[in-house]
Write a protein that holds these residues in place. Structure first.
Motif, PDB file in Angstrom:
ATOM      1  N   ALA A  30       0.646  -1.167  -0.096  1.00 38.90           N
ATOM      2  CA  ALA A  30       0.310  -0.123   0.170  1.00 38.90           C
ATOM      3  C   ALA A  30       1.112   1.416  -0.500  1.00 38.90           C
ATOM      4  O   ALA A  30       1.584   0.869   1.257  1.00 38.90           O
ATOM      5  CB  ALA A  30      -0.773   0.336   1.188  1.00 38.90           C
ATOM      6  N   PRO A  31       0.563   1.329  -0.837  1.00 36.66           N
ATOM      7  CA  PRO A  31       1.240   3.313  -0.506  1.00 36.66           C
ATOM      8  C   PRO A  31       1.127   4.542   0.275  1.00 36.66           C
ATOM      9  O   PRO A  31       0.348   4.463   0.761  1.00 36.66           O
ATOM     10  CB  PRO A  31       0.327   4.245  -2.304  1.00 36.66           C
ATOM     11  CG  PRO A  31      -0.745   3.694  -1.984  1.00 36.66           C
ATOM     12  CD  PRO A  31      -0.667   2.666  -1.458  1.00 36.66           C
ATOM     13  N   GLY A  32       2.188   4.446   0.978  1.00 36.86           N
ATOM     14  CA  GLY A  32       2.579   5.932   1.441  1.00 36.86           C
ATOM     15  C   GLY A  32       2.884   4.638   2.813  1.00 36.86           C
ATOM     16  O   GLY A  32       3.231   5.591   4.078  1.00 36.86           O
ATOM     17  N   LEU A  33       3.172   3.794   3.551  1.00 36.51           N
ATOM     18  CA  LEU A  33       2.865   3.348   4.461  1.00 36.51           C
ATOM     19  C   LEU A  33       4.933   3.111   4.678  1.00 36.51           C
ATOM     20  O   LEU A  33       5.392   3.173   3.825  1.00 36.51           O
ATOM     21  CB  LEU A  33       3.150   1.667   4.032  1.00 36.51           C
ATOM     22  CG  LEU A  33       0.929   1.246   4.475  1.00 36.51           C
ATOM     23  CD1 LEU A  33       1.509  -0.446   4.397  1.00 36.51           C
ATOM     24  CD2 LEU A  33       0.532   1.653   5.994  1.00 36.51           C
ATOM     25  N   PRO A  34       5.728   3.445   6.130  1.00 36.72           N
ATOM     26  CA  PRO A  34       6.915   3.423   6.434  1.00 36.72           C
ATOM     27  C   PRO A  34       7.155   2.456   6.636  1.00 36.72           C
ATOM     28  O   PRO A  34       6.330   1.233   6.310  1.00 36.72           O
ATOM     29  CB  PRO A  34       6.497   3.846   7.694  1.00 36.72           C
ATOM     30  CG  PRO A  34       4.778   3.134   8.216  1.00 36.72           C
ATOM     31  CD  PRO A  34       3.706   3.413   7.316  1.00 36.72           C
ATOM     32  N   ASP A  35       8.800   2.124   6.782  1.00 39.62           N
ATOM     33  CA  ASP A  35       9.028   1.292   7.053  1.00 39.62           C
ATOM     34  C   ASP A  35       8.843   0.049   8.659  1.00 39.62           C
ATOM     35  O   ASP A  35       7.756   0.693   9.051  1.00 39.62           O
ATOM     36  CB  ASP A  35      10.872   0.838   7.734  1.00 39.62           C
ATOM     37  CG  ASP A  35      11.122   1.412   6.443  1.00 39.62           C
ATOM     38  OD1 ASP A  35      10.470   1.894   5.345  1.00 39.62           O
ATOM     39  OD2 ASP A  35      12.618   1.798   6.336  1.00 39.62           O
ATOM     40  N   LEU A  36       8.601  -1.410   8.174  1.00 33.20           N
ATOM     41  CA  LEU A  36       8.034  -2.168   9.000  1.00 33.20           C
ATOM     42  C   LEU A  36       8.959  -2.703  10.079  1.00 33.20           C
ATOM     43  O   LEU A  36       9.978  -3.445   9.580  1.00 33.20           O
ATOM     44  CB  LEU A  36       7.291  -3.250   8.564  1.00 33.20           C
ATOM     45  CG  LEU A  36       6.529  -4.475   9.402  1.00 33.20           C
ATOM     46  CD1 LEU A  36       5.175  -3.622  10.571  1.00 33.20           C
ATOM     47  CD2 LEU A  36       5.962  -5.311   9.251  1.00 33.20           C
TER      48      LEU A  36
END
Length: 84
Positions: A30-36
């Motif tokens: 999904a676009p715009g998700l930060p690193d996990l």
């Protein structure tokens, strides 16, 4: 514990990541998700970063006319002396 659905500094425990690995990786596109951040006993262990999509359409046909085939590509060129 934060999970993939969290907005701020998302993290997931290693045991949960192992159980839900494919689901978690599919959500990362999904676009715009930060690193996990994957944690073990509360300590950061690894960071999973989503990769941006790449458009490869310009590569299709880009080598047209630059490659020449010489000889039979389906043969090794070695004569076999085998009996049927």
């Amino acid at each position: 514990m934060n999970t993939v659905e969290a907005n701020l500094n998302p993290s997931i425990d290693l045991a949960e990541f192992k159980a839900r690995c494919l689901e978690v990786l599919e959500q990362l596109v999904a676009p715009g998700l930060p690193d996990l951040i994957v944690t073990k006993e509360g300590r950061p262990l690894a960071r999973i970063t989503p990769v941006a999509a790449v458009n490869n359409e310009l590569l299709i046909g880009s080598m047209h006319g630059q490659i020449a085939v010489h000889g039979d590509v389906f043969s090794t060129g070695i004569e076999w002396d085998a009996q049927p």
